[in-house]
Design an enzyme around this catalytic site. Structure first.
Site, PDB file in Angstrom:
ATOM      1  N   LYS A  79      12.688  13.495  30.021  1.00  0.00           N
ATOM      2  CA  LYS A  79      11.443  13.545  30.785  1.00  0.00           C
ATOM      3  C   LYS A  79      10.293  12.871  30.041  1.00  0.00           C
ATOM      4  CE  LYS A  79      12.652  17.828  33.284  1.00  0.00           C
ATOM      5  NZ  LYS A  79      12.172  19.200  33.635  1.00  0.00           N
TER       6      LYS A  79
ATOM      7  N   TYR B 223      13.059  16.152  43.473  1.00  0.00           N
ATOM      8  CA  TYR B 223      12.906  17.606  43.348  1.00  0.00           C
ATOM      9  C   TYR B 223      12.683  18.286  44.703  1.00  0.00           C
ATOM     10  CZ  TYR B 223      12.789  17.862  38.207  1.00  0.00           C
ATOM     11  OH  TYR B 223      13.119  17.857  36.870  1.00  0.00           O
TER      12      TYR B 223
ATOM     13  N   PHE C  23       5.045  25.490  41.642  1.00  0.00           N
ATOM     14  CA  PHE C  23       4.883  24.473  40.601  1.00  0.00           C
ATOM     15  C   PHE C  23       5.270  23.070  41.059  1.00  0.00           C
ATOM     16  CE2 PHE C  23       9.041  26.568  39.954  1.00  0.00           C
ATOM     17  CZ  PHE C  23       9.908  25.479  40.003  1.00  0.00           C
TER      18      PHE C  23
ATOM     19  N   ARG D  49      24.111  21.529  30.472  1.00  0.00           N
ATOM     20  CA  ARG D  49      23.196  22.676  30.639  1.00  0.00           C
ATOM     21  C   ARG D  49      23.160  23.504  29.352  1.00  0.00           C
ATOM     22  NH1 ARG D  49      19.724  22.689  35.083  1.00  0.00           N
ATOM     23  NH2 ARG D  49      19.362  24.807  34.342  1.00  0.00           N
TER      24      ARG D  49
ATOM     25  N   THR E   5      15.470  26.976  30.802  1.00  0.00           N
ATOM     26  CA  THR E   5      14.337  26.235  31.374  1.00  0.00           C
ATOM     27  C   THR E   5      13.066  26.431  30.544  1.00  0.00           C
ATOM     28  OG1 THR E   5      15.311  26.608  33.569  1.00  0.00           O
ATOM     29  CG2 THR E   5      13.010  25.883  33.501  1.00  0.00           C
TER      30      THR E   5
ATOM     31  N   ARG F 206      15.903  21.834  24.436  1.00  0.00           N
ATOM     32  CA  ARG F 206      14.611  22.384  24.840  1.00  0.00           C
ATOM     33  C   ARG F 206      13.971  23.202  23.727  1.00  0.00           C
ATOM     34  NH1 ARG F 206      16.290  23.592  31.148  1.00  0.00           N
ATOM     35  NH2 ARG F 206      15.277  21.752  32.040  1.00  0.00           N
TER      36      ARG F 206
ATOM     37  N   ASN G 235       9.510  20.516  29.507  1.00  0.00           N
ATOM     38  CA  ASN G 235      10.688  21.016  28.789  1.00  0.00           C
ATOM     39  C   ASN G 235      11.712  19.939  28.451  1.00  0.00           C
ATOM     40  OD1 ASN G 235      11.642  20.614  31.348  1.00  0.00           O
ATOM     41  ND2 ASN G 235      12.191  22.755  31.728  1.00  0.00           N
TER      42      ASN G 235
ATOM     43  N   HIS H 271      16.135  17.113  31.950  1.00  0.00           N
ATOM     44  CA  HIS H 271      16.710  17.619  33.202  1.00  0.00           C
ATOM     45  C   HIS H 271      18.222  17.493  33.114  1.00  0.00           C
ATOM     46  CE1 HIS H 271      17.580  18.163  37.477  1.00  0.00           C
ATOM     47  NE2 HIS H 271      18.444  17.176  37.315  1.00  0.00           N
TER      48      HIS H 271
ATOM     49  N   GLU I 153      22.022  13.620  42.807  1.00  0.00           N
ATOM     50  CA  GLU I 153      21.087  13.094  41.804  1.00  0.00           C
ATOM     51  C   GLU I 153      21.549  11.765  41.216  1.00  0.00           C
ATOM     52  OE1 GLU I 153      19.399  17.512  40.505  1.00  0.00           O
ATOM     53  OE2 GLU I 153      20.554  16.346  39.056  1.00  0.00           O
TER      54      GLU I 153
END
Ligand code: ADP
Ligand code: MG
Length: 139
Positions: free
Chosen positions: A10, A50, A58, A86, A92, A103, A113, A116, A127
């Site tokens: 990100k 998203y 948010f 993950r 998260t 993270r 964070n 993704h 995606e």
């Protein structure tokens, strides 16, 4: 079973100059990058990505963040790639992420964070197709 997942480094992580560290973690974990590019998402591209979160409080802030600066998007391939990524990412909220996760190392808060990762085969499929035509994926 070998599978593919979509990862995004990100904008916050790109600004922190940790692209290399994050890609190294993927490779060390057996997640092979089979597609990769840097792009500066428009707000509407972030909103489309998203869309599943569009009713969340948010959502606007998240899409502003994701379209604030360039990000790096990748397709990662390997055994159990979705779950493995993950696990590498951590929770998260970086404050709740396990030691050794991306993270924990690079996330600032629940919004900024660092990374993704797709959360299921169905979302991975959507995606990956959102950012990469088949001819840009190499295996
Ligand atoms: P994950 O990225 O771990 O799959 P979600 O899919 O729930 O998490 O949320 C998508 C992204 O939205 C998060 O990675 C984070 O950047 C942002 N986000 C999630 N929850 C919040 C929140 N409570 N406040 C602000 N941003 C959030
Ligand atoms: Mg998610």
């Amino acid at each position: 079973m070998s599978e593919r997942t979509l990862a995004i480094i990100k904008p916050d992580a790109v600004k922190k100059h940790v692209i290399g560290d994050i890609i190294h973690r993927y490779e060390q974990a057996g997640l092979k990058p089979v597609a990769i590019k840097m792009l500066h998402m428009s707000k509407s591209v972030a909103e489309g990505f998203y869309a599943v979160h569009k009713t969340r409080p948010f959502f606007g802030s998240l899409c502003d963040f994701m379209s604030s600066c360039p990000a790096v998007v990748l397709v990662l391939q390997g055994d159990n790639a979705i779950k493995k990524n993950r696990e590498l990412m951590g929770a998260t909220d970086p404050a709740k992420a396990d030691a050794g996760t991306i993270r924990k190392a690079h996330g600032a808060n629940i919004e900024f964070n660092a990374v993704h990762g797709s959360d299921s085969p169905e979302t991975a499929n959507f995606e990956i197709g959102y950012f990469f035509p088949g001819m840009e994926i190499f295996d």
